[in-house]
Write a protein that holds these residues in place. Sequence first.
Motif, PDB file in Angstrom:
ATOM      1  N   ASP A   1     -42.373  -6.902  15.496  1.00  0.00           N
ATOM      2  CA  ASP A   1     -41.649  -5.756  14.908  1.00  0.00           C
ATOM      3  C   ASP A   1     -40.235  -6.144  14.508  1.00  0.00           C
ATOM      4  O   ASP A   1     -39.767  -5.787  13.431  1.00  0.00           O
ATOM      5  CB  ASP A   1     -41.546  -4.596  15.915  1.00  0.00           C
ATOM      6  CG  ASP A   1     -42.869  -3.869  16.074  1.00  0.00           C
ATOM      7  OD1 ASP A   1     -43.824  -4.224  15.354  1.00  0.00           O
ATOM      8  OD2 ASP A   1     -42.941  -2.962  16.924  1.00  0.00           O
ATOM      9  N   ALA A   2     -39.572  -6.864  15.398  1.00  0.00           N
ATOM     10  CA  ALA A   2     -38.183  -7.228  15.134  1.00  0.00           C
ATOM     11  C   ALA A   2     -38.093  -8.137  13.912  1.00  0.00           C
ATOM     12  O   ALA A   2     -37.233  -7.952  13.052  1.00  0.00           O
ATOM     13  CB  ALA A   2     -37.579  -7.914  16.354  1.00  0.00           C
TER      14      ALA A   2
ATOM     15  N   GLU B   1     -29.827  -7.691  19.128  1.00  0.00           N
ATOM     16  CA  GLU B   1     -30.113  -6.362  18.614  1.00  0.00           C
ATOM     17  C   GLU B   1     -31.475  -5.862  19.057  1.00  0.00           C
ATOM     18  O   GLU B   1     -31.728  -4.675  19.063  1.00  0.00           O
ATOM     19  CB  GLU B   1     -30.018  -6.364  17.079  1.00  0.00           C
ATOM     20  CG  GLU B   1     -28.602  -6.599  16.609  1.00  0.00           C
ATOM     21  CD  GLU B   1     -28.518  -6.921  15.119  1.00  0.00           C
ATOM     22  OE1 GLU B   1     -29.367  -6.434  14.354  1.00  0.00           O
ATOM     23  OE2 GLU B   1     -27.604  -7.677  14.745  1.00  0.00           O
ATOM     24  N   TYR B   2     -32.371  -6.751  19.398  1.00  0.00           N
ATOM     25  CA  TYR B   2     -33.716  -6.334  19.770  1.00  0.00           C
ATOM     26  C   TYR B   2     -34.041  -6.642  21.217  1.00  0.00           C
ATOM     27  O   TYR B   2     -35.159  -6.440  21.667  1.00  0.00           O
ATOM     28  CB  TYR B   2     -34.746  -6.957  18.827  1.00  0.00           C
ATOM     29  CG  TYR B   2     -34.551  -6.499  17.400  1.00  0.00           C
ATOM     30  CD1 TYR B   2     -35.149  -5.313  16.951  1.00  0.00           C
ATOM     31  CD2 TYR B   2     -33.745  -7.194  16.522  1.00  0.00           C
ATOM     32  CE1 TYR B   2     -34.949  -4.864  15.654  1.00  0.00           C
ATOM     33  CE2 TYR B   2     -33.534  -6.760  15.228  1.00  0.00           C
ATOM     34  CZ  TYR B   2     -34.145  -5.593  14.794  1.00  0.00           C
ATOM     35  OH  TYR B   2     -33.947  -5.148  13.517  1.00  0.00           O
ATOM     36  N   ASP B   3     -33.046  -7.205  21.924  1.00  0.00           N
ATOM     37  CA  ASP B   3     -33.181  -7.393  23.346  1.00  0.00           C
ATOM     38  C   ASP B   3     -34.397  -8.244  23.728  1.00  0.00           C
ATOM     39  O   ASP B   3     -35.141  -7.900  24.650  1.00  0.00           O
ATOM     40  CB  ASP B   3     -33.274  -6.005  24.015  1.00  0.00           C
ATOM     41  CG  ASP B   3     -32.751  -6.072  25.433  1.00  0.00           C
ATOM     42  OD1 ASP B   3     -32.030  -7.044  25.737  1.00  0.00           O
ATOM     43  OD2 ASP B   3     -33.081  -5.177  26.226  1.00  0.00           O
ATOM     44  N   LEU B   4     -34.623  -9.305  22.998  1.00  0.00           N
ATOM     45  CA  LEU B   4     -35.755 -10.183  23.290  1.00  0.00           C
ATOM     46  C   LEU B   4     -35.233 -11.444  23.975  1.00  0.00           C
ATOM     47  O   LEU B   4     -34.112 -11.860  23.742  1.00  0.00           O
ATOM     48  CB  LEU B   4     -36.458 -10.580  21.991  1.00  0.00           C
ATOM     49  CG  LEU B   4     -37.094  -9.438  21.195  1.00  0.00           C
ATOM     50  CD1 LEU B   4     -37.362  -9.861  19.767  1.00  0.00           C
ATOM     51  CD2 LEU B   4     -38.384  -9.008  21.878  1.00  0.00           C
TER      52      LEU B   4
ATOM     53  N   LYS C   1     -38.559  -6.127  10.822  1.00  0.00           N
ATOM     54  CA  LYS C   1     -37.358  -5.344  10.507  1.00  0.00           C
ATOM     55  C   LYS C   1     -36.270  -6.233   9.909  1.00  0.00           C
ATOM     56  O   LYS C   1     -35.625  -5.863   8.933  1.00  0.00           O
ATOM     57  CB  LYS C   1     -36.829  -4.640  11.756  1.00  0.00           C
ATOM     58  CG  LYS C   1     -37.693  -3.465  12.181  1.00  0.00           C
ATOM     59  CD  LYS C   1     -36.857  -2.385  12.850  1.00  0.00           C
ATOM     60  CE  LYS C   1     -37.721  -1.257  13.393  1.00  0.00           C
ATOM     61  NZ  LYS C   1     -38.227  -1.547  14.771  1.00  0.00           N
TER      62      LYS C   1
ATOM     63  N   GLU D   1     -43.173  -6.784  20.235  1.00  0.00           N
ATOM     64  CA  GLU D   1     -41.781  -6.463  19.934  1.00  0.00           C
ATOM     65  C   GLU D   1     -41.154  -7.518  19.028  1.00  0.00           C
ATOM     66  O   GLU D   1     -40.380  -7.203  18.125  1.00  0.00           O
ATOM     67  CB  GLU D   1     -40.948  -6.380  21.222  1.00  0.00           C
ATOM     68  CG  GLU D   1     -41.003  -5.031  21.893  1.00  0.00           C
ATOM     69  CD  GLU D   1     -41.491  -5.151  23.320  1.00  0.00           C
ATOM     70  OE1 GLU D   1     -42.686  -5.506  23.502  1.00  0.00           O
ATOM     71  OE2 GLU D   1     -40.682  -4.910  24.238  1.00  0.00           O
TER      72      GLU D   1
ATOM     73  N   ARG E   1     -29.551 -12.522  16.454  1.00  0.00           N
ATOM     74  CA  ARG E   1     -29.778 -11.100  16.203  1.00  0.00           C
ATOM     75  C   ARG E   1     -31.023 -10.616  16.934  1.00  0.00           C
ATOM     76  O   ARG E   1     -31.045  -9.501  17.442  1.00  0.00           O
ATOM     77  CB  ARG E   1     -29.893 -10.839  14.703  1.00  0.00           C
ATOM     78  CG  ARG E   1     -28.598 -11.131  13.970  1.00  0.00           C
ATOM     79  CD  ARG E   1     -28.655 -10.651  12.557  1.00  0.00           C
ATOM     80  NE  ARG E   1     -28.836  -9.211  12.504  1.00  0.00           N
ATOM     81  CZ  ARG E   1     -28.995  -8.540  11.372  1.00  0.00           C
ATOM     82  NH1 ARG E   1     -29.002  -9.184  10.217  1.00  0.00           N
ATOM     83  NH2 ARG E   1     -29.148  -7.242  11.394  1.00  0.00           N
ATOM     84  N   LEU E   2     -32.060 -11.452  16.968  1.00  0.00           N
ATOM     85  CA  LEU E   2     -33.278 -11.052  17.667  1.00  0.00           C
ATOM     86  C   LEU E   2     -32.971 -10.782  19.140  1.00  0.00           C
ATOM     87  O   LEU E   2     -33.470  -9.833  19.734  1.00  0.00           O
ATOM     88  CB  LEU E   2     -34.345 -12.142  17.567  1.00  0.00           C
ATOM     89  CG  LEU E   2     -35.019 -12.285  16.213  1.00  0.00           C
ATOM     90  CD1 LEU E   2     -35.866 -13.555  16.162  1.00  0.00           C
ATOM     91  CD2 LEU E   2     -35.888 -11.059  15.914  1.00  0.00           C
ATOM     92  N   GLU E   3     -32.154 -11.630  19.735  1.00  0.00           N
ATOM     93  CA  GLU E   3     -31.871 -11.467  21.153  1.00  0.00           C
ATOM     94  C   GLU E   3     -30.909 -10.318  21.406  1.00  0.00           C
ATOM     95  O   GLU E   3     -31.085  -9.551  22.343  1.00  0.00           O
ATOM     96  CB  GLU E   3     -31.311 -12.767  21.726  1.00  0.00           C
ATOM     97  CG  GLU E   3     -32.298 -13.912  21.504  1.00  0.00           C
ATOM     98  CD  GLU E   3     -32.228 -14.981  22.571  1.00  0.00           C
ATOM     99  OE1 GLU E   3     -31.123 -15.289  23.021  1.00  0.00           O
ATOM    100  OE2 GLU E   3     -33.303 -15.502  22.935  1.00  0.00           O
TER     101      GLU E   3
ATOM    102  N   GLN F   1     -43.832  -9.471  25.281  1.00  0.00           N
ATOM    103  CA  GLN F   1     -42.874  -9.117  24.229  1.00  0.00           C
ATOM    104  C   GLN F   1     -43.326  -9.550  22.832  1.00  0.00           C
ATOM    105  O   GLN F   1     -42.600  -9.356  21.865  1.00  0.00           O
ATOM    106  CB  GLN F   1     -41.501  -9.732  24.529  1.00  0.00           C
ATOM    107  CG  GLN F   1     -40.725  -8.951  25.566  1.00  0.00           C
ATOM    108  CD  GLN F   1     -39.259  -9.348  25.586  1.00  0.00           C
ATOM    109  OE1 GLN F   1     -38.899 -10.476  25.296  1.00  0.00           O
ATOM    110  NE2 GLN F   1     -38.405  -8.407  25.949  1.00  0.00           N
TER     111      GLN F   1
END
Length: 597
Positions: free
Chosen positions: A313-314, A359-362, A317, A310, A355-357, A307
């Motif tokens: 990228d997150a 909105e970005y599913d990390l 963003k 990702e 938010r990372l977890e 990940q």
Amino acid sequence: VPISNIRNFCIIAHIDHGKSTLADKLLQLTGTVHKREMKEQFLDNMDLERERGITIKLQAARMRYVLDGEPFCLNLIDTPGHVDFSYEVSRSLAACEGALLVVDASQGVEAQTLANVYLALENNLEIIPVLNKIDLPGAEPDRVCQEIEEIIGLDCSEAIRCSAKEGIGIAEILSAIIKKIPPPKDTARNPLRALIFDSYYDPYRGVIVYFRVIDGTIKKGDRIYFMASGTDHIADEIGVLSPNQLEVDELFAGEVGYLSASIKSVADARVGDTITHFGKQAESALPGYEEATPMVFCGLFPVDADQFPELRDALEKLQLNDAALKFEPETSSAMGFGFRCGFLGLLHMEIVQERLEREYDLTLITTAPSVVYRVHCANGEIVECSNPSSLPEPGKRRFIEEPFVKIEMLSPKEYIGPLMELGQERRGVFKEMNYITENRASIIYELPLAEMVGDFFDQLKSRSKGYASMEYSFVGYSESDLVKLDIQINGEPVEPLATIVHKDKAYAVGRALTQKLKELIPRQMFKVPIQACIGAKVIASESLSAIRKDVLAKCYGGDITRKKKLLRKQAEGKKRMKAIGRVEVPQEAFMAVLRLE
Ligand code: GDP
Ligand code: MG
């Protein structure tokens, strides 16, 4: 409307004193937002904000209101309610001529109320005191009025008593805004100067900038120049916030609006920057601009190494929308590839992680937060270090400086003792104590920021049964006797668990940390030593005995659903583990440093 009928104001309040509820009622009564389209609390429109009941990002709304047959235009500029964002608060205040000071009549003046009032006074705002929640049986508006007069020195003879919840006193507030707050100065003939008080990134239109025109006028299609960032753009679209965006052709001095100009990142349209015309620049920028300086750092690592792209990228963003977020790649033998990230404060850090977890599913492992140390090296160099594992060797450094903050705690007198103990335990230097009323005191300490990063706020709340409040501000760097405390698990140093601590606290911290880790790390099939060391010297040591973990052993009887539940719980726990050598270390262990007693 003519400029003499414009009022620009904001609402300042301690958290939970009713700012959002009141803002909603003002929007409703002026017909700006109708009840059926009204989501609960229109102004806090990020999910996270609504859940936590805090305002993170500023928004604005224009209201129309007719008083005695005359139409007025009232611009409400919302402010975030947390000390991490006090710079943003000060810029939105600078965009206003007045402020409603909302105080919960069943509570009273809190530390955050005071801090915001000081900011409002610095910006020469007209302050209108409002006592909210008078519907509550415990409301004591007279006592709170007296408190405001004594503590802040604000005349409360005409303070408005209201209940935002019940809709009592809302019309009085609107009329006070019109009668007491001065209109903006008419400086439309001057060169353009507009103050940016907020901006956000829209994936389709680029950055949307919220601003207050201080001088001059701005038209659609103008070539504009941002004085601090030094960039120029064409204003493709300008408009007002009603509170939804509504395009207009031109905005004049005194007005509040938004613009879009194909700006790629909020870093190019920073809060506090001055917008002027390209080629017809104002002589000087508006005062008060500051760069964002991160105060708290931590490492963020994906649990699943795949990940990493990702996560990058997150973060990129999020940064488009958050000029205060800083990050750079970090590699650690224990954690693999990740990022070291800088935040304004702890709340900001939590928001970004969440938010990372979400909105970005990390799925992330977070290391304990650290402050920025200034290391004075033997060769004369000064190195800034926010990562304990990259602290120069003891032989290479002369001394270390750390950031200090001034904290002001407001508390009922019965908790003065416990709060002073807290200040003392956290290496605080007592500065002063004053009774602000017969029953309440203000206690001021200076202490290292590192001692506040962690559970300071929780401790303040628990030691005062929830009655104390606090504010802090950065005072500067000074020298401290600091050492690096390393943790070894199964003989391997665990870099992300390394911390920088004061020498006098090293033994206690080492002991507490090894004990805590022993509780948190699941037993393995083999014996695992857990040690705390300063350099090569072991100062505390524990060991985890070997066991074969069988979660089902606890389940006597044949309840199959319970067994499934336990297995699922264990599987969930697994997600947030990092293998350190042969040992699986859970997320809680990395944050354990924070919660040592
Ligand atoms: P904020 O943190 O200042 O924005 O406060 P909120 O507007 O979110 O209000 C905090 C809590 O107080 C919410 O549960 C509101 O419903 C409640 N509240 C706000 N105004 C009133 C009021 O006038 N009376 C009563 N009883 N509760 C209120
Ligand atoms: Mg709110």
